[in-house]
Design a protein around this motif. Structure first.
Motif, mmCIF file in Angstrom:
data_model
loop_
_atom_site.group_PDB
_atom_site.id
_atom_site.type_symbol
_atom_site.label_atom_id
_atom_site.label_comp_id
_atom_site.label_asym_id
_atom_site.label_seq_id
_atom_site.Cartn_x
_atom_site.Cartn_y
_atom_site.Cartn_z
ATOM 1 N N TYR A 222 0.821 -1.216 0.000
ATOM 2 C CA TYR A 222 0.000 0.000 0.000
ATOM 3 C C TYR A 222 0.853 1.264 0.000
ATOM 4 N N LEU A 223 1.855 1.313 0.866
ATOM 5 C CA LEU A 223 2.684 2.526 0.958
ATOM 6 C C LEU A 223 3.435 2.784 -0.341
ATOM 7 N N ARG A 224 3.923 1.727 -0.981
ATOM 8 C CA ARG A 224 4.623 1.906 -2.266
ATOM 9 C C ARG A 224 3.677 2.477 -3.328
ATOM 10 N N GLU A 225 2.447 1.975 -3.358
ATOM 11 C CA GLU A 225 1.469 2.469 -4.325
ATOM 12 C C GLU A 225 1.083 3.918 -4.015
ATOM 13 N N VAL A 226 0.963 4.235 -2.741
ATOM 14 C CA VAL A 226 0.670 5.618 -2.347
ATOM 15 C C VAL A 226 1.782 6.545 -2.833
ATOM 16 N N ARG A 227 3.019 6.091 -2.642
ATOM 17 C CA ARG A 227 4.162 6.908 -3.083
ATOM 18 C C ARG A 227 4.086 7.175 -4.589
ATOM 19 N N GLN A 228 3.753 6.150 -5.345
ATOM 20 C CA GLN A 228 3.665 6.291 -6.808
ATOM 21 C C GLN A 228 2.535 7.230 -7.217
ATOM 22 N N LEU A 229 1.388 7.118 -6.545
ATOM 23 C CA LEU A 229 0.254 7.997 -6.868
ATOM 24 C C LEU A 229 0.564 9.451 -6.518
ATOM 25 N N CYS A 230 1.206 9.652 -5.381
ATOM 26 C CA CYS A 230 1.568 11.018 -4.990
ATOM 27 C C CYS A 230 2.556 11.620 -5.984
ATOM 28 N N ASP A 231 3.510 10.829 -6.438
ATOM 29 C CA ASP A 231 4.463 11.309 -7.449
ATOM 30 C C ASP A 231 3.744 11.636 -8.757
ATOM 31 N N LYS A 232 2.837 10.771 -9.164
ATOM 32 C CA LYS A 232 2.126 10.959 -10.429
ATOM 33 C C LYS A 232 1.320 12.256 -10.435
ATOM 34 N N PHE A 233 0.652 12.557 -9.315
ATOM 35 C CA PHE A 233 -0.209 13.728 -9.267
ATOM 36 C C PHE A 233 0.452 14.934 -8.593
ATOM 37 N N GLU A 234 1.756 14.825 -8.323
ATOM 38 C CA GLU A 234 2.534 15.918 -7.722
ATOM 39 C C GLU A 234 1.915 16.396 -6.409
ATOM 40 N N VAL A 235 1.639 15.409 -5.556
ATOM 41 C CA VAL A 235 1.083 15.651 -4.223
ATOM 42 C C VAL A 235 2.087 15.112 -3.200
ATOM 43 N N LEU A 236 2.313 15.853 -2.121
ATOM 44 C CA LEU A 236 3.275 15.412 -1.114
ATOM 45 C C LEU A 236 2.707 14.270 -0.280
ATOM 46 N N MET A 237 3.588 13.383 0.135
ATOM 47 C CA MET A 237 3.221 12.266 1.007
ATOM 48 C C MET A 237 3.773 12.549 2.405
ATOM 49 N N ILE A 238 2.861 12.653 3.383
ATOM 50 C CA ILE A 238 3.259 12.882 4.778
ATOM 51 C C ILE A 238 3.029 11.599 5.553
ATOM 52 N N CYS A 239 4.069 11.048 6.151
ATOM 53 C CA CYS A 239 3.932 9.861 6.998
ATOM 54 C C CYS A 239 3.957 10.279 8.462
ATOM 55 N N ASP A 240 2.887 9.967 9.172
ATOM 56 C CA ASP A 240 2.815 10.210 10.608
ATOM 57 C C ASP A 240 3.358 8.975 11.321
ATOM 58 N N GLU A 241 4.620 9.068 11.743
ATOM 59 C CA GLU A 241 5.296 7.951 12.421
ATOM 60 C C GLU A 241 5.411 8.213 13.921
ATOM 61 N N ILE A 242 4.497 9.034 14.442
ATOM 62 C CA ILE A 242 4.558 9.426 15.848
ATOM 63 C C ILE A 242 4.444 8.223 16.770
ATOM 64 N N GLN A 243 3.567 7.286 16.432
ATOM 65 C CA GLN A 243 3.394 6.086 17.245
ATOM 66 C C GLN A 243 4.173 4.891 16.701
ATOM 67 N N THR A 244 4.380 4.848 15.393
ATOM 68 C CA THR A 244 5.033 3.685 14.771
ATOM 69 C C THR A 244 6.551 3.807 14.684
ATOM 70 N N GLY A 245 7.086 4.996 14.898
ATOM 71 C CA GLY A 245 8.497 5.236 14.635
ATOM 72 C C GLY A 245 9.439 4.757 15.720
ATOM 73 N N LEU A 246 10.734 4.840 15.395
ATOM 74 C CA LEU A 246 11.820 4.573 16.328
ATOM 75 C C LEU A 246 11.807 3.136 16.859
ATOM 76 N N ALA A 247 11.737 2.204 15.921
ATOM 77 C CA ALA A 247 11.917 0.754 16.131
ATOM 78 C C ALA A 247 10.663 0.028 16.599
ATOM 79 N N ARG A 248 9.569 0.714 16.822
ATOM 80 C CA ARG A 248 8.362 0.084 17.365
ATOM 81 C C ARG A 248 7.874 -1.109 16.536
ATOM 82 N N THR A 249 7.941 -1.013 15.212
ATOM 83 C CA THR A 249 7.370 -2.066 14.352
ATOM 84 C C THR A 249 8.400 -3.066 13.836
#
Length: 466
Positions: A222-249
């Motif tokens: 899903y994330l890879r496809e989101v990245r491709q769609l955002c690139d295609k339509f020139e829209v920025l991709m913001i990842c909220d890693e507030i809870q998932t970040g820093l080794a949690r997953t």
């Protein structure tokens, strides 16, 4: 006028009754009553690692972990020692470049994916999201933001505008205009939204794993496809890693699982080691220059306490601990162990609907099961209880009967989350799984659960639900 203030010594020696009284009188009475109903108003005197102790010396397992803020556990000594090393250094001095925030910025650029480089330091996750939204609009010249149903990004006006539960928005008037909600994990709906208005959509903000929405993992890729769609339509991709970040997953950031680099990445919670509040967003050099690159734009987005000495040093020490203790690998290994234990319980107990998550971010969703008789006697409140409070009832039993601390997710109260420190042992995971097994053996349906749970809690909820 002379006031007799409460001293620190008096604060340290408060009774549970005094603590509750002060919260009800001077802070948030409703929240104090809610914790009291769940018997979550105990006084805890000591904490270390995965454990906390109440005033009677009883030991509890903390599998809530500050909603993902305690990746290193309670009171990590190396982080505390690092702060002690700078206790004589100016903590806040705007007429100077802070040497420690500069080091933290470099370290964050090294550990985040791709070409992310420039960091803005703040004090919380909501602030990080606010800054990310402002950067997206400023750097693109566009206004609209796409976000996901059931998402949670904070409760300030901007972050609330892109959070996906109406309950937290109602009653606060107009929020940020131009925010478009789509289903989480649905690429077709994202594509449709971007096709319709890409010329005025600045960014798509998402959680790599939906936390407060119920620990929801998106489809593979899903994330890879989101990245491709955002690139295609020139829209920025913001990842909220507030809870998932820093080794949690099991990776430093959840987007690393799919080798995706967002345009803006938000982090907070465990960045300060559970000792100091600190948040941040990081972006590319190109986007930073577009938003704040000119001399007259340098002060357009600032924070008085953001990047202060003690917070920066805590974050530097936290990152060192994560790498030195190889917590990514530990989170992956222990997370697989915990997920397997919970899946075993799912096979045994019909009340469990699903087990989800990645690494040491695991959620258990419970089924909606209620008695027609109980529902009739309660005026329909039993049905509402089983839909919204099963997780709360089980969390209450885990804490008060087995001394295991956890909680339900904000946007899906039928899910309880397990986010212990990444230093947790398999023995502690076994204790939690065994406790849950005993609870579910005694409570094969919501009727049993309601009957065996706190009568005070059930009675009050039914009264309010009618």
């Amino acid at each position: 006028m002379f006031f007799i203030l409460v001293s620190l010594e008096q604060a340290l020696s408060q009774t549970e009754k005094e603590i509750k009284k002060r919260h009800e009188e001077y802070l948030n009475p409703g929240f104090a009553r809610m914790l009291s109903l769940l018997s979550f108003d105990k006084k805890f005197d000591r904490a270390h690692g995965t454990y906390i102790w109440d005033k009677k010396g009883n030991k509890y397992l903390d599998f809530l972990g500050g909603y993902g803020s305690l990746n290193l556990g309670h009171n990590p000594q190396n982080v505390i020692n690092a702060i002690k090393k700078v206790e004589q250094v100016p903590n806040i001095l705007q007429a100077s470049l802070n040497p420690f925030s500069g080091v933290l910025g470099e370290n964050l650029a090294k550990i985040t994916p791709g070409d992310l480089k420039h960091t803005f330091l703040c004090n919380s996750g909501a602030e990080a999201v606010e800054g990310a939204l402002k950067l997206a609009r400023k750097s693109t010249g566009k206004n609209k933001i796409v976000y996901c149903e059931g998402s949670f990004h904070g409760k300030t006006y901007g972050s609330l505008s892109v959070s996906g539960r109406e309950k937290y928005k109602k009653g606060f008037g107009s929020l940020l205009p131009g925010c478009i909600e789509i289903p989480y994990g649905n690429l077709e709906e994202l594509k449709k939204a971007l096709e319709e208005d890409s010329e005025d959509i600045a960014a798509f903000i998402l959680e790599p794993i939906k936390g407060e929405g119920g620990i929801i993992t998106p489809p593979e890729g899903y994330l890879r496809e989101v990245r491709q769609l955002c690139d295609k339509f020139e829209v920025l991709m913001i990842c909220d890693e507030i809870q998932t970040g820093l080794a949690r997953t099991g990776e430093m950031f959840a987007c690393d699982h799919e080798k995706v680099t967002p345009d803006i990445l938000c982090m907070a919670k465990s960045l300060g080691g559970g000792v100091m509040p600190i948040g941040a967003f990081i972006t590319t050099e190109k986007l930073w220059k577009k938003a704040y690159g000119k001399f007259e734009e340098a002060l357009l987005h600032t924070s008085t306490f953001g990047g202060n000495t003690r917070a920066s040093v805590a974050a530097i020490a936290t990152l060192e601990e994560i790498y030195q203790k190889d917590l990514c690998s530990k989170a992956k290994e222990k997370g697989e162990y915990m997920s397997n234990k919970m899946l075993e319980l799912k096979d045994k107990h019909p009340l469990i609907k699903e087990v989800r998550g990645k690494g040491l971010m695991v959620g258990i969703e419970f089924k909606t099961i209620e008695s027609k008789v109980l529902n009739k006697l309660s005026g329909g409140a039993a049905g509402k209880l089983s839909e919204e409070y099963t997780g709360a009832l089980i969390a209450e039993m885990l804490q008060n009967e087995f001394r295991v601390i956890t909680a339900y997710t904000l946007n899906n109260p039928n899910v309880i989350r397990f986010e212990p420190p990444l230093t947790v042992s398999t023995e502690d995971i076994d204790v939690v799984a065994d406790a849950l097994d005993v609870i579910l053996k005694k409570n094969s349906s919501f009727v049993n659960l309601a009957a065996n749970s706190s009568k005070k809690f059930i009675g009050n909820i039914i009264k309010k639900s009618r």
